[in-house]
Design an enzyme around this catalytic site. Structure first.
Site, PDB file in Angstrom:
ATOM      1  CG  ASP A 134       4.043   3.877  -0.335  1.00  0.00           C
ATOM      2  OD1 ASP A 134       5.105   3.653   0.270  1.00  0.00           O
ATOM      3  OD2 ASP A 134       3.750   3.339  -1.417  1.00  0.00           O
ATOM      4  CD  GLU A 177      10.067   5.314   2.981  1.00  0.00           C
ATOM      5  OE1 GLU A 177       9.283   4.404   3.271  1.00  0.00           O
ATOM      6  OE2 GLU A 177       9.873   6.082   2.016  1.00  0.00           O
ATOM      7  CG  ASP A 232       7.937  -1.073  -2.845  1.00  0.00           C
ATOM      8  OD1 ASP A 232       6.811  -1.201  -2.344  1.00  0.00           O
ATOM      9  OD2 ASP A 232       8.345  -0.002  -3.317  1.00  0.00           O
TER      10      ASP A 232
END
Length: 974
Positions: free
Chosen positions: A538, A541, A614
């Site tokens: 997770d 980015e 999300d």
């Protein structure tokens, strides 16, 4: 939680924050995007607009193998700046167009393609360029119907099929590589000696100089954010100055475009410019932690795949723009049958791959030939995954597993979010809440299930954390803009650092961390883990709470001296790719990895799965999640899904049931929830919703052979698992914009999830000249030369699900607790006959865990139904032998034995039932090829001649007991 501005981390008291648009740039707030859009506006204002780039014919050369056109390019704007152009034609017909600055002040980032491509593409040896005064052209293809033309003045690259334009680069004259330059002195710094006219003050002098600037017509009169840019409280130094890339790509005869994931928007991409655009902002590709994202927006999300399909009834074409920097894409439809796009990137070279098609299947083959196919996952990974932030202890995990078993609900994987780790130091278990991680995992594995544990890319900056300290000692961390100081940002771990995976020295080290045994010499390895623990990557980015746009400063420095801006969209891919490799090599022999990633780029499909981030527990997010899954599938990433129930919020039982239907028919099926939400494991639902979800889960498991077979096809051909209508029926224009229903692989299954509150019916579009059967009621629907929409029942317990006539489905109907314990269960074959009483289907099986399938340890069968008198003949035959030397769909085996050890191990696995829909007459006798007479039941169909609809006839053949791994025939006499 995170509180932006104060950079306070209080993970124990989480707070849900809605997306704040002001946290993320619009095009007008990004200097290079402003410049690119302004360039487009200037071009639109002048009918005589002409690109300043021309091919230097005197420099033109054709490679000795005739496959490459190479030439210099001049710009009338800057005569002293040199550019190089190369156009190659690959063996499969893909055209690669590269252009870069030559002998510039600096080097442009040119490594994006190297991270995406699986290998250097093979160049065609059947190309012969014809060079004229105005252009160079090459005709190729099996039918010599494809042509690529490089026009010299101005530079333009066009591909044709049968003389019809397909793709045009720089047809509108918006190509611009901002060359590297030196910073000119500010107005106040101009020496009086350089004032051009006596009597002018310095400010007036500057105006005169700018007015005389020869490039004003093209680049604009002002230096807009060339050397520095401010957004909110952050300042981005730009030591290299302007280096953006603008390129217009036109699809003159294609009215629909798809792809460029990831965005929460329709599959058929909307207009962003022109007189009445649907969106006012371009589509943005910039990997960002856009949590609680909008359900209809061009805002960038977690991943970026710069690939776009263009489609019409005549053909499908596509482009892959190999750029790793932030990119904005404007889309316009000057007519119903054409599309104009404008790509504006912050940095990089022009490196575009034009895929000629002409069918969607061809496009997926051509794209996967470049970036690879979806990795074939372990079979258990296609089961149901149960996650939340967070299961609070090892006993909590055991309790959840027990309650699933008590409710008789299947599940394959339990997940742990960040709270398992001591102070969010990943790999290190919190001993207070997880004192026995190995024993906990073994308890889960004893029920034939797996664990997935999160590993985020931010490392807590403390010498007591061995993973961070080893990275420091090895010099593997991302650096600040000075190129030497370690970059410090804030994330869940507090003060954090990030490993630079662009540094090859990080690769082998990262793999050692996942070893489940001690390496000795004080080296860290994850001894508190087992081979039944898999990984969730997770925040890659990267997400940085106190960074610009919640990410990393663009002027940070990576291995090779490249700035973060150059490779931002590629960054997250490397993290998950290396993790996948680490999981693979930790076992001997290796096992197939499972790694879920949030951030991705072209080629990420080779290493695992992704999810849509999300999302919110709303009907709108449920609906757009389907569109996002389809868009990611178009981008080559087939193993994809959205969080069931929504990450944020507390969905009511109706919404939760509908979302489980959506999840059960997504390639990746996981329920997940925020730490603030109420517990919503499916066994907690009251009746009748609890039974509804149980039935949904069981249906997913009964169809696992269908999903696994679809993934085999994706892993060999590149075709997506979740397949939009235009891919399945490329000539049916009425379905080109459909994105709320789709097909599962080549199985013939058509699904239309219901995403509206209170719905009891649904409208489903059926393509022309087909028969479809309702999966549950056996209702029959026929279409003629035109497709049609039909209204079907869709009560809360129902999902509109259809079998296309001509399909044969393989299912396993015995309820089990997990996928792993189903591997030797018998099969049911569902035969849905078409108008000619024919049908076909495939089944692919292997051990589901290892890589033995690559050595031919597989079962791949074709089932057929053919008309035989008034009855039919059903048969099974080996498909691998047929396709061993096929260039269309080969399993890439050098040797194969139909009686391989795995196939022999399934000799006793039988077909226990055959269901035939649409048989025209009642059977008189059913026998196998050995003469064995079989038992059966037949229910005649009920027809309605007025609507050409009704209920299909139903034939059930009871326990034919033929082996799933052997050749056989069943003859139905009528």
């Amino acid at each position: 939680m995170r509180v932006l501005g104060s950079f306070l981390l209080l993970a124990a008291v989480p707070v849900t924050l809605a997306v704040k648009s002001h946290d993320f740039k619009t095009c007008s707030q990004a200097g290079f995007c402003r410049r690119g859009r302004a360039l487009s506006a200037r071009a639109a204002q002048h009918e005589s607009w002409r690109s300043p780039y021309t091919v230097d014919a005197d420099s033109l050369t054709i490679s000795t193998d005739q496959a490459s056109f190479i030439a210099g390019v001049k710009s009338s704007l800057y005569p002293n700046i040199k550019f190089g152009l190369e156009v190659r034609v690959h063996e499969d017909g893909v055209v690669r167009v590269k252009m870069d600055e030559v002998d510039g002040l600096r080097k442009r980032y040119d490594e994006a393609a190297s991270w995406a491509l699986i290998a250097d593409p093979k160049i065609s040896n059947n190309i012969k360029w014809k060079v004229g005064k105005k252009d160079a052209r090459a005709v190729y293809g099996a039918k010599k119907d494809v042509e690529v033309v490089v026009s010299f003045e101005p530079l333009k690259v066009t591909t044709f099929r049968n003389g019809k334009e397909q793709v045009v680069l720089n047809g509108r004259g918006l190509l611009h590589l901002e060359h590297f330059r030196t910073k000119e002195p500010a107005v106040a710094e101009i020496p009086e000696s350089e004032v051009p006219e006596e009597g002018l003050d310095v400010e007036d002098a500057q105006k005169v100089l700018k007015a005389a600037k020869p490039t004003a017509w093209f680049e604009g009169e002002e230096e807009d954010a060339y050397w520095e840019e401010t957004f909110s409280s952050w300042t981005d130094s730009k030591p290299k100055g302007p280096e953006s890339l603008s390129l217009d790509i036109t699809f003159p005869n294609h009215g629909h475009v798809y792809g460029i994931p990831q965005h929460a928007s329709s599959l058929d991409l909307r207009t962003t410019t022109g007189e009445s655009p649907y969106y006012t902002e371009p589509y943005r590709l910039y990997n960002a932690d856009t949590f609680e994202y909008l359900a209809d927006s061009t805002m960038s999300l977690y991943g970026s795949i710069p690939v776009m399909h263009a489609h019409s009834t005549d053909s499908t074409v596509a482009i892959f723009n190999a750029v790793g920097s932030e990119t904005w894409i404007d889309i316009a439809h000057p007519s119903a049958s054409s599309t104009e796009t404008h790509w504006i990137s912050e940095s990089g070279i022009l490196d575009v791959f034009i895929m000629p098609g002409p069918t969607p299947k061809d496009i997926f083959a051509q794209y996967s030939g470049l970036t690879g196919t979806q990795a074939l996952p372990a079979d258990w990974a296609l089961g149901y995954h149960q996650c939340r932030w967070n299961y609070v202890s090892s006993d909590d995990v055991r309790s959840v597993q027990q309650k699933f078993d008590e409710a008789d609900m299947p599940v394959d994987v339990f997940w742990l979010d960040i709270e398992y780790a001591e102070e969010h130091k990943y790999f290190i278990w919190d001993k207070k809440t997880f004192p026995d991680p190995v024993e906990m995992t073994n308890d889960v594995a004893a029920a034939s299930r797996k664990m997935v544990v999160i590993i985020d890319p931010h490392f807590k900056r403390t010498s007591s954390y061995p993973v961070y300290q080893e990275a420091v000692d090895r010099g593997l961390l991302v650096r600040q803009k000075d190129g030497t100081s370690e970059y410090e940002g804030w994330c869940w771990s507090g003060s954090s650092a990030w490993v630079d995976f662009f540094n090859p020295a990080a690769w082998d080290w990262w793999k050692t961390l996942f070893k489940t045994y001690s390496l000795g010499d004080d080296k860290f390895s994850w001894t508190q883990s087992t081979d039944d623990v898999y990984i969730w990557n997770d925040m890659n980015e990267p997400s940085i709470f106190n960074g610009p746009e919640i990410s990393m400063p663009r002027d940070n420095v990576h291995h090779g001296g490249w700035e973060h801006r150059d490779l931002h969209n590629i960054n997250g891919m490397l993290f998950s790719n290396l993790t996948s490799q680490a999981i693979t090599v930790r076992s001997d022999p290796p096992k197939r990895p499972f790694v879920l990633t949030r951030s991705f780029y072209a080629g990420s499909q080779r290493f695992g799965a992704m999810w849509t981030g999300d999302n919110l527990g709303t009907w709108e997010h449920m609906a757009v999640g389907i569109k996002m899954v389809l868009a990611n599938s178009i981008g080559g990433f087939a193993f994809t899904g959205s969080d069931v129930g929504g990450f944020f919020g507390n969905p009511d039982p109706e919404m939760l049931v509908r979302w489980y239907h959506v999840g059960a028919f997504s390639p990746f099926f996981r329920a997940h929830a925020h730490i603030d939400t109420k517990r919503r494991e499916p066994y907690l639902l009251a009746e009748p919703h609890k039974t509804m979800v149980k039935n949904i889960l069981r249906r997913r498991y009964s169809m696992l052979p269908i999903w696994y077979t679809a993934f085999r096809e994706a892993s060999t051909t590149g075709l997506p698992v979740a397949r939009p209508h235009y891919v399945a029926f490329p000539k049916d224009e009425a379905g080109f914009s459909l994105d709320d229903q789709y097909f599962i692989g080549s199985s013939g299954l058509l699904v239309k999830p219901v995403t509206e509150k209170g719905a009891t019916k649904a409208s489903v579009y059926l393509p022309p000249n087909e028969i479809f059967y309702d999966y549950d009621s056996y209702s029959l629907y026929r279409t003629a030369a035109q497709g049609k929409s039909v209204e079907v029942a869709a009560e809360l317990s129902q999902l509109p699900l259809f079998i296309q006539g001509g399909s044969i489905l393989s299912t396993r109907e015995r309820p089990r607790r997990s996928a792993s314990v189903m591997r030797r269960d018998p099969f049911t074959l569902q035969v849905a006959l078409d108008k000619s009483s024919s049908a076909r289907g495939e089944l692919y099986l292997d051990d589901g865990v290892t890589f033995n399938h690559e050595q031919g340890q597989i079962v791949w069968r074709e089932f057929r139904s053919e008309k035989s008198g008034k009855g039919i003949k059903l048969s099974s035959r080996d498909l691998t032998t047929q396709n061993l030397n096929s260039a269309v769909d080969s399993v890439a085996l050098t040797t194969y034995d139909a009686a391989n050890a795995y196939a022999q191990s399934l000799a006793s696995v039988r077909v226990e039932r055959v269901v035939v829909l649409g048989l025209g007459a009642k059977p008189t006798k059913i026998t196998t090829s050995t003469g064995k007479e079989l038992q059966w039941e037949y229910v005649p169909g009920i027809s309605s001649s007025e609507k050409k609809e009704g209920t299909a006839s139903l034939l059930v053949i009871k326990d034919p007991a033929v082996s799933i791994a052997s050749d056989w025939e069943i003859v139905v006499q009528a």
